[in-house]
Design a protein around this motif. Structure first.
Motif, short mmCIF file in Angstrom:
data_model
loop_
_atom_site.label_atom_id
_atom_site.label_comp_id
_atom_site.label_asym_id
_atom_site.label_seq_id
_atom_site.Cartn_x
_atom_site.Cartn_y
_atom_site.Cartn_z
N ALA A 19 32.70 8.91 3.61
CA ALA A 19 34.12 9.26 3.90
C ALA A 19 34.05 10.30 5.10
CB ALA A 19 34.67 10.38 2.91
N ASP A 75 34.57 9.42 8.27
CA ASP A 75 35.78 8.48 9.41
C ASP A 75 36.75 8.36 8.66
OD1 ASP A 75 33.98 8.77 11.38
OD2 ASP A 75 33.11 7.20 10.89
N ASP A 76 37.31 9.11 7.06
CA ASP A 76 38.39 8.23 6.47
C ASP A 76 39.20 9.81 5.72
OD1 ASP A 76 40.21 7.69 4.68
OD2 ASP A 76 38.49 6.88 3.35
N ARG A 89 39.10 12.15 3.09
CA ARG A 89 38.33 13.56 3.53
C ARG A 89 39.27 14.81 3.17
NH1 ARG A 89 37.54 12.50 8.55
NH2 ARG A 89 39.41 13.86 9.17
#
Length: 464
Positions: free
Chosen positions: A234, A236-237, A241
């Motif tokens: 998570a 890079d989400d 996040r």
């Protein structure tokens, strides 16, 4: 033969004996005070022991007549009690610890034990006169009575525990010592050392560690899991996040509330046996609570109706009384639906029967805390009523237990810590009041907290 008014040749000897006894007691006190200054940890025991030794030595010397001298019963009281006697009697009265001198009747007649002398602290604790009362009428603890019998008839010193009765538990260490008994009468000395604070501190540490470790485990595990997720896939989400960070913030806030409530509860329990001394206007306290909860009630869409008359003054700690009303009102708002009404009322000048009378017809009613009854006391009762889901009968006895939550009402936007009503109970107990709950499924709940009212015109009398 004319009456000889010259002083008796034994008078100087008797006076010397009393002077010697008084001096011996005084020296003992001085020596003990010097040692106590060097050893603060045992200073209270040393000072108390020195005073008691001095009193006993003076009583022993005074009770033994010299040959040719009249008995103490034939001597006027002003002659029997010199300056030393008055001083030692004052010291005995001034001791902070309850101290009693007990006489024994027949060895198999428990009812024959009588209080020969009780200092002021003992009279206030046990509600007994200075002398003459049967011991069994004041104390019924079998361990203490057994220790007294062993001192009276066996000459054995004992130490045991004593728990005073009443709604506010107090723990005492009772020590019993045999006394040199003039004229063959069996005497024993009973002293009580208050260990309530020590016991409460021990329980506070144990309870805090047990409760904190149990209740903090879930939010800590949740935080650890989300942190692990954010460090992984998570990372890079942005949407995930932000969602995880919001949950983590809520869990951290819950832990903060939990720790704050645990510390508050521990502090209240530690001082529960110490009565407050301030003055509180219940009407103004309730109005302040309504103002403080106005934002929360508006966000929830709940209306608060306040009906309080003037004159509801009690002896108490204002911050704690506000906490009681706020905890009850906060629960009422939390379990109310949008558009519902929370009612806060105040009744003053009630006797015990009216203060505890039912206020919610048809509901199950249970007293969660009942104070010691006192004759002539008037009460002020604060009521908080909600129209939420209510509670079934089986839940009511456990409402003031730590972390107890009614099944089906654990979740919510503002899930509580489960300590609010436990805090309420201990605060009310400290204020010598009572707590009653009335509830019925689908009809809501009503809590009544009642407190003894203050009569500002007359001071409270001290016990004899």
């Amino acid at each position: 033969m004319p009456f000889d008014e010259s002083p008796s040749p034994v008078a100087p000897l008797a006076s010397s004996r009393l002077w010697t006894a008084g001096t011996t007691g005084g020296v003992a006190v001085v020596v003990m005070l010097v040692i106590a200054a060097a050893r603060p940890d045992i200073s209270a025991w040393l000072i108390g022991g020195a005073c008691i030794v001095a009193i006993v030595s003076w009583l022993g010397a005074r009770s033994q007549p010299v040959a040719g001298q009249a008995s103490s019963a034939d001597v006027p009281a002003t002659s029997r009690h010199g300056d030393d006697g008055r001083l030692l009697d004052s010291v005995f009265e001034a001791l902070d610890d309850p101290v009693l001198i007990i006489s024994g009747g027949e060895a198999d007649d428990i009812a024959g034990r009588r209080i020969v002398l009780a200092n002021r602290a003992a009279r206030e604790l046990l509600r007994v006169p200075r002398e003459g009362m049967l011991l069994v009428s004041a104390m019924r603890d079998p361990n203490v009575l057994e220790a007294i019998d062993e001192a009276l008839f066996g000459g054995i010193s004992r130490t045991t525990d004593y728990a005073a009765g009443g709604s506010r538990a107090r723990h005492w260490k009772a020590w019993v010592r045999p006394l040199p008994s003039p004229e063959g009468a069996a005497l024993a000395l009973l002293g009580l050392r208050d260990e309530t604070d020590v016991r409460r501190m021990e329980l506070m540490r144990v309870d805090f560690l047990a409760n904190a470790s149990h209740e903090l485990r879930t939010p800590l595990a949740s935080l650890s899991g989300f942190i692990e997720t954010l460090k992984g896939h998570a990372r890079d989400d942005p949407a995930a996040r932000d969602r995880f960070l919001d949950i983590m913030a809520a869990q951290a806030e819950r832990m903060s509330r939990l720790v704050a409530d645990l510390l508050s509860l521990s502090r209240i329990e530690l001082n529960e046996h110490i009565p407050p001394s301030g003055r509180v206007d219940l009407g103004r306290a309730a109005a302040d609570v309504v103002d403080a909860l106005s934002v929360l009630s508006q966000d929830k869409g709940v209306s608060i109706h306040l009906a309080v008359p003037e004159g509801g003054r009690i002896t108490g700690d204002r911050d704690e009384i506000v906490q009681v009303i706020q905890n009850l009102a906060d629960n009422a708002i939390k379990y109310s639906t949008t558009g519902a009404i929370v009612e806060i009322g105040l009744d003053i000048g009630l006797d015990a029967d009216r203060a505890t009378a039912p206020r919610m017809p048809g509901a199950t009613r249970l007293s969660l805390l009942t104070p010691d009854r006192e004759i002539g006391v008037r009460y002020a009762a604060v009521t908080v009523r909600d129209h939420g889901p209510g509670m079934a009968r089986e839940h009511l006895p456990r409402l003031t237990e730590r972390f107890y939550r009614v099944e089906g009402q654990k979740s919510g936007e503002r899930a509580g810590t489960g300590l609010g009503l436990a805090i309420v109970k201990h605060i009310i107990n400290r204020h010598r009041g009572g707590l009653i709950v009335e509830s019925s499924p689908g009809e809501g709940a009503l809590f009544t907290a009642y407190f003894p009212m203050t009569d500002d015109r007359t001071p409270s009398p001290m016990p004899a």
